[in-house]
Design an enzyme around this catalytic site. Structure first.
Site, PDB file in Angstrom:
ATOM      1  N   ILE A  80      -5.947   6.999  -6.369  1.00  0.00           N
ATOM      2  CA  ILE A  80      -4.933   7.171  -7.425  1.00  0.00           C
ATOM      3  C   ILE A  80      -5.406   6.628  -8.778  1.00  0.00           C
ATOM      4  O   ILE A  80      -5.003   7.136  -9.822  1.00  0.00           O
ATOM      5  CB  ILE A  80      -3.583   6.524  -6.995  1.00  0.00           C
ATOM      6  CG1 ILE A  80      -2.441   7.022  -7.873  1.00  0.00           C
ATOM      7  CG2 ILE A  80      -3.668   5.001  -6.978  1.00  0.00           C
ATOM      8  CD1 ILE A  80      -1.060   6.677  -7.351  1.00  0.00           C
ATOM      9  N   VAL A 109      -3.524   0.376  -2.098  1.00  0.00           N
ATOM     10  CA  VAL A 109      -3.318   0.874  -3.459  1.00  0.00           C
ATOM     11  C   VAL A 109      -3.219  -0.282  -4.446  1.00  0.00           C
ATOM     12  O   VAL A 109      -3.785  -0.238  -5.546  1.00  0.00           O
ATOM     13  CB  VAL A 109      -1.994   1.681  -3.541  1.00  0.00           C
ATOM     14  CG1 VAL A 109      -1.795   2.217  -4.934  1.00  0.00           C
ATOM     15  CG2 VAL A 109      -1.978   2.811  -2.561  1.00  0.00           C
ATOM     16  N   ASP A 110      -2.482  -1.285  -4.064  1.00  0.00           N
ATOM     17  CA  ASP A 110      -2.267  -2.447  -4.932  1.00  0.00           C
ATOM     18  C   ASP A 110      -3.608  -3.050  -5.367  1.00  0.00           C
ATOM     19  O   ASP A 110      -3.839  -3.306  -6.558  1.00  0.00           O
ATOM     20  CB  ASP A 110      -1.468  -3.479  -4.106  1.00  0.00           C
ATOM     21  CG  ASP A 110      -0.616  -4.371  -4.972  1.00  0.00           C
ATOM     22  OD1 ASP A 110      -0.549  -4.128  -6.188  1.00  0.00           O
ATOM     23  OD2 ASP A 110      -0.026  -5.309  -4.418  1.00  0.00           O
ATOM     24  N   GLY A 158       0.782   2.375   4.560  1.00  0.00           N
ATOM     25  CA  GLY A 158      -0.463   1.688   4.892  1.00  0.00           C
ATOM     26  C   GLY A 158      -0.165   0.401   5.643  1.00  0.00           C
ATOM     27  O   GLY A 158       0.289   0.421   6.792  1.00  0.00           O
ATOM     28  N   TYR A 174       2.240  -1.449   5.453  1.00  0.00           N
ATOM     29  CA  TYR A 174       3.656  -1.578   5.835  1.00  0.00           C
ATOM     30  C   TYR A 174       4.059  -0.653   6.989  1.00  0.00           C
ATOM     31  O   TYR A 174       5.220  -0.635   7.401  1.00  0.00           O
ATOM     32  CB  TYR A 174       4.569  -1.358   4.616  1.00  0.00           C
ATOM     33  CG  TYR A 174       4.629  -2.537   3.668  1.00  0.00           C
ATOM     34  CD1 TYR A 174       3.845  -3.675   3.874  1.00  0.00           C
ATOM     35  CD2 TYR A 174       5.464  -2.537   2.559  1.00  0.00           C
ATOM     36  CE1 TYR A 174       3.892  -4.761   3.001  1.00  0.00           C
ATOM     37  CE2 TYR A 174       5.533  -3.615   1.688  1.00  0.00           C
ATOM     38  CZ  TYR A 174       4.736  -4.720   1.918  1.00  0.00           C
ATOM     39  OH  TYR A 174       4.803  -5.787   1.046  1.00  0.00           O
TER      40      TYR A 174
HETATM   41  P1  ADP Z   1       1.984  -0.353   1.690  1.00  0.00           P
HETATM   42  O1  ADP Z   1       1.794  -1.846   1.794  1.00  0.00           O
HETATM   43  O2  ADP Z   1       3.180   0.040   0.853  1.00  0.00           O
HETATM   44  O3  ADP Z   1       1.943   0.303   3.034  1.00  0.00           O
HETATM   45  P2  ADP Z   1      -0.782   0.426   1.143  1.00  0.00           P
HETATM   46  O4  ADP Z   1      -1.513   0.301  -0.135  1.00  0.00           O
HETATM   47  O5  ADP Z   1      -1.262  -0.404   2.289  1.00  0.00           O
HETATM   48  O6  ADP Z   1       0.750   0.163   0.799  1.00  0.00           O
HETATM   49  O7  ADP Z   1      -0.809   1.934   1.607  1.00  0.00           O
HETATM   50  C1  ADP Z   1       0.006   2.949   1.083  1.00  0.00           C
HETATM   51  C2  ADP Z   1      -0.728   4.275   1.233  1.00  0.00           C
HETATM   52  O8  ADP Z   1      -1.682   4.439   0.195  1.00  0.00           O
HETATM   53  C3  ADP Z   1      -1.512   4.406   2.527  1.00  0.00           C
HETATM   54  O9  ADP Z   1      -1.308   5.715   3.039  1.00  0.00           O
HETATM   55  C4  ADP Z   1      -2.962   4.214   2.101  1.00  0.00           C
HETATM   56  O10 ADP Z   1      -3.859   4.922   2.922  1.00  0.00           O
HETATM   57  C5  ADP Z   1      -2.944   4.819   0.712  1.00  0.00           C
HETATM   58  N1  ADP Z   1      -3.981   4.314  -0.202  1.00  0.00           N
HETATM   59  C6  ADP Z   1      -4.763   3.223  -0.082  1.00  0.00           C
HETATM   60  N2  ADP Z   1      -5.567   3.087  -1.162  1.00  0.00           N
HETATM   61  C7  ADP Z   1      -5.278   4.124  -1.990  1.00  0.00           C
HETATM   62  C8  ADP Z   1      -5.776   4.557  -3.265  1.00  0.00           C
HETATM   63  N3  ADP Z   1      -6.717   3.871  -3.908  1.00  0.00           N
HETATM   64  N4  ADP Z   1      -5.246   5.676  -3.814  1.00  0.00           N
HETATM   65  C9  ADP Z   1      -4.275   6.362  -3.187  1.00  0.00           C
HETATM   66  N5  ADP Z   1      -3.754   6.013  -1.992  1.00  0.00           N
HETATM   67  C10 ADP Z   1      -4.258   4.922  -1.395  1.00  0.00           C
END
Ligand code: ADP
Length: 189
Positions: free
Chosen positions: A19, A41-42, A127, A129
């Site tokens: 993203i 993502v964070d 992810g 969560y």
């Molecule tokens: P949460 O804690 O809300 O579950 P995560 O970041 O662990 O958030 O994951 C949310 C979703 O984003 C998952 O499906 C994960 O595979 C996806 N994800 C992880 N990194 C990225 C990224 N850099 N860009 C887009 N999606 C991502």
């Protein structure tokens, strides 16, 4: 095959990749209650955006589940980041679906209030969560549709759901097409 729909004045599409590499006005982060940065993502957003985003998050303090807060976007290709906190999936009996719906509603209202034309949203909660991907995608699409129904004049012109991989893309695409099936006026293959 492209994941793409146009509904009223809004284009809804799916993009596969990181993203942080996708240029928008408003980039949504899957944040946590402490706004402390993390993995997934964070972690990617804070790593790519730089320390000023985390500094702003620290000033804000925290964000309850289902809500979101806004910061600038540092070095990211966006104007602002909307940090949204999705629910942790336990067993489905802890208002998880309701909270994810509220989370998406708050994202769309925040985007509207910011006047953003293009919004990107990762698969919140799916992810770390552990929210089931299919149910999460269904909630994302149906909530987007409901929002556009009510706010089509001020909704973003484009909403891009971001999938990190092909499997996530397929799930989002299935629910995009299911939710917006009857309103196609633009479909590319
Ligand atoms: P949460 O804690 O809300 O579950 P995560 O970041 O662990 O958030 O994951 C949310 C979703 O984003 C998952 O499906 C994960 O595979 C996806 N994800 C992880 N990194 C990225 C990224 N850099 N860009 C887009 N999606 C991502």
């Amino acid at each position: 095959m492209l994941g793409l729909r146009r509904y009223k004045r809004t284009q809804i599409d799916i993009w596969q990749g990181d993203i942080t590499q996708f240029s928008v006005d408003l980039m949504v982060n899957a944040a946590n209650f402490e706004l402390a940065g993390g993995l997934g993502v964070d972690g990617a957003i804070h790593a790519a955006g730089g320390p000023e985003i985390l500094a702003e998050c620290k000033k804000i303090g925290n964000c309850p589940t289902g809500s979101c807060v806004v910061t600038t976007a540092g070095r990211l290709p966006a104007k602002n980041v909307i940090h949204a906190v999705g629910p942790v999936w336990v067993d489905g009996n802890n208002k998880e679906a309701e909270l994810l719906k509220t989370c998406y509603e708050n994202i769309f209202v925040t985007a509207k209030n910011l006047g953003g034309r293009h919004l990107s949203i990762p698969a919140i909660s799916t992810g770390a969560y552990r929210f089931p991907q299919g149910l999460a995608a269904e909630i994302a699409m149906t909530t987007a549709k409901k929002f556009i129904d009510h706010e089509y004049q001020s909704a973003p012109q484009r909403i891009t759901f971001v999938a990190i991989d092909g499997a996530a893309y397929d799930v989002l695409q299935k629910h995009l097409f299911a939710s917006f099936a009857d309103e196609i006026d633009h479909f590319e293959q």
